[in-house]
Scaffold this active site. Structure first.
Site, PDB file in Angstrom:
ATOM      1  N   CYS A   1       0.643  -1.371   0.071  1.00 38.11           N
ATOM      2  CA  CYS A   1       0.111  -0.027   0.168  1.00 38.11           C
ATOM      3  C   CYS A   1       0.831   1.372   0.326  1.00 38.11           C
ATOM      4  O   CYS A   1       0.540   2.236  -0.803  1.00 38.11           O
ATOM      5  CB  CYS A   1      -1.059   0.233   1.022  1.00 38.11           C
ATOM      6  SG  CYS A   1      -2.092  -1.050   1.096  1.00 38.11           S
TER       7      CYS A   1
ATOM      8  N   CYS B   1      -5.069   1.754   4.020  1.00 37.33           N
ATOM      9  CA  CYS B   1      -3.842   1.112   3.806  1.00 37.33           C
ATOM     10  C   CYS B   1      -2.653   2.456   3.870  1.00 37.33           C
ATOM     11  O   CYS B   1      -2.093   2.338   3.679  1.00 37.33           O
ATOM     12  CB  CYS B   1      -4.076   1.786   2.396  1.00 37.33           C
ATOM     13  SG  CYS B   1      -5.074   3.491   2.001  1.00 37.33           S
TER      14      CYS B   1
HETATM   15  S1  SF4 Z   1      -4.827  -2.471  -1.784  1.00 37.62           S
HETATM   16 FE1  SF4 Z   1      -2.792  -2.362  -0.831  1.00 37.62          FE
HETATM   17  S2  SF4 Z   1      -2.029  -4.126  -0.765  1.00 37.62           S
HETATM   18 FE2  SF4 Z   1      -4.034  -4.649  -2.211  1.00 37.62          FE
HETATM   19  S3  SF4 Z   1      -3.173  -4.808  -3.948  1.00 37.62           S
HETATM   20 FE3  SF4 Z   1      -3.599  -3.054  -3.826  1.00 37.62          FE
HETATM   21  S4  SF4 Z   1      -1.545  -1.656  -3.533  1.00 37.62           S
HETATM   22 FE4  SF4 Z   1      -0.691  -4.125  -2.606  1.00 37.62          FE
END
Ligand code: SF4
Length: 251
Positions: A116, A224
């Site tokens: 994230c 996130c």
């Molecule tokens: S929600 Fe966060 S952990 Fe999941 S793919 Fe998107 S950026 Fe990556």
């Protein structure tokens, strides 16, 4: 007309008046940050009624569901709006996925938060250089983490507004229906909260709105890092992982 950017005053304003105030004050240095979920769609509709040239940006993480691009197109068509897509740094994504794999978010909470950071938080920080203020669709009712969300706050020197922080889910639905606002296709399939495809599932009756986000985690918090910054041990663990990725990205 001079504007009072006093959080207590701004907190007292209804959503439309708050947006009118900040759009008038910040102009092109203001934007809506959205992932085109129903709360964000209220902000878009309200703001574009005030000023059709209001800037809108979204984070394209590289893992979004196809349906999110469909609602983006619906917004472009309906409002004639330009949507600014913001991408993660390619070298950082390459370094992260080389070190930890493309689905690192399943391995540990710290690795999920790393993903994230690289795909959302760092691109957001880079984009915010263009702005002094932005608005989001956060509501206090959405989760415990969001229960104290103020309508106006200064975060790292930038204004962040949550004009519908005090709205209920029913108020959102009423607004969307009344103004025939485009809807994210996944909402009708049981997704009250929508993020990246691999990290979002539908919820069951009785579950919280954000229960479908990172549902496999027991202690990650349903955030996130865009709205709630990790603290303590988690922050230290994340910092170590991020330093490693950034060092690899620079090689
Ligand atoms: S929600 Fe966060 S952990 Fe999941 S793919 Fe998107 S950026 Fe990556």
């Amino acid at each position: 007309m001079p504007v009072t950017l006093d959080p207590t005053y701004l907190e007292s304003l209804p959503a439309e008046q708050l947006l009118r105030t900040v759009i008038g004050h910040f102009g092109r240095r203001f934007a809506i940050s959205t992932s085109f979920q129903r709360d964000g769609m209220v902000i878009i509709d309200l703001a574009l009624r005030i000023d059709p040239a209001t800037r809108i940006f979204t984070l394209d993480t590289g893992r979004l569901p196809e349906e999110t691009f469909a609602v983006m197109e619906a917004v472009r068509t309906r409002y004639g709006a330009c949507i600014e897509l913001v991408y993660p740094d390619a070298a950082e994504v390459e370094a992260m996925t080389t070190l930890y794999g493309p689905n690192l978010f399943r391995s540990a909470v710290a690795q999920r938060k790393l993903c994230c950071q690289v795909r959302k938080v760092r691109p957001m920080e880079r984009k915010m250089v263009e702005f002094d203020a932005h608005a989001v669709g956060l509501r206090r009712e959405q989760s415990g983490e969001r229960a104290a969300t103020p309508k106006a706050q200064l975060v790292s020197g930038k204004w962040k507004f949550a004009p519908i922080a005090d709205w209920t889910s029913a108020q959102v639905e009423e607004y969307l229906a009344k103004h025939d606002v485009p809807r994210h296709p996944l909402e009708s399939r049981g997704y009250p909260s929508i993020g990246c495809a691999p990290c979002t599932r539908p919820v069951s009756a009785g579950e919280s709105e954000r229960a479908g986000r990172w549902w496999w985690e027991q202690d990650g918090g349903k955030e996130c890092g865009l709205h709630v910054t990790p603290e303590g041990r988690m922050k230290r663990e994340l910092d170590v992982l991020l330093d490693e990725v950034l060092a690899a990205a620079r090689r």
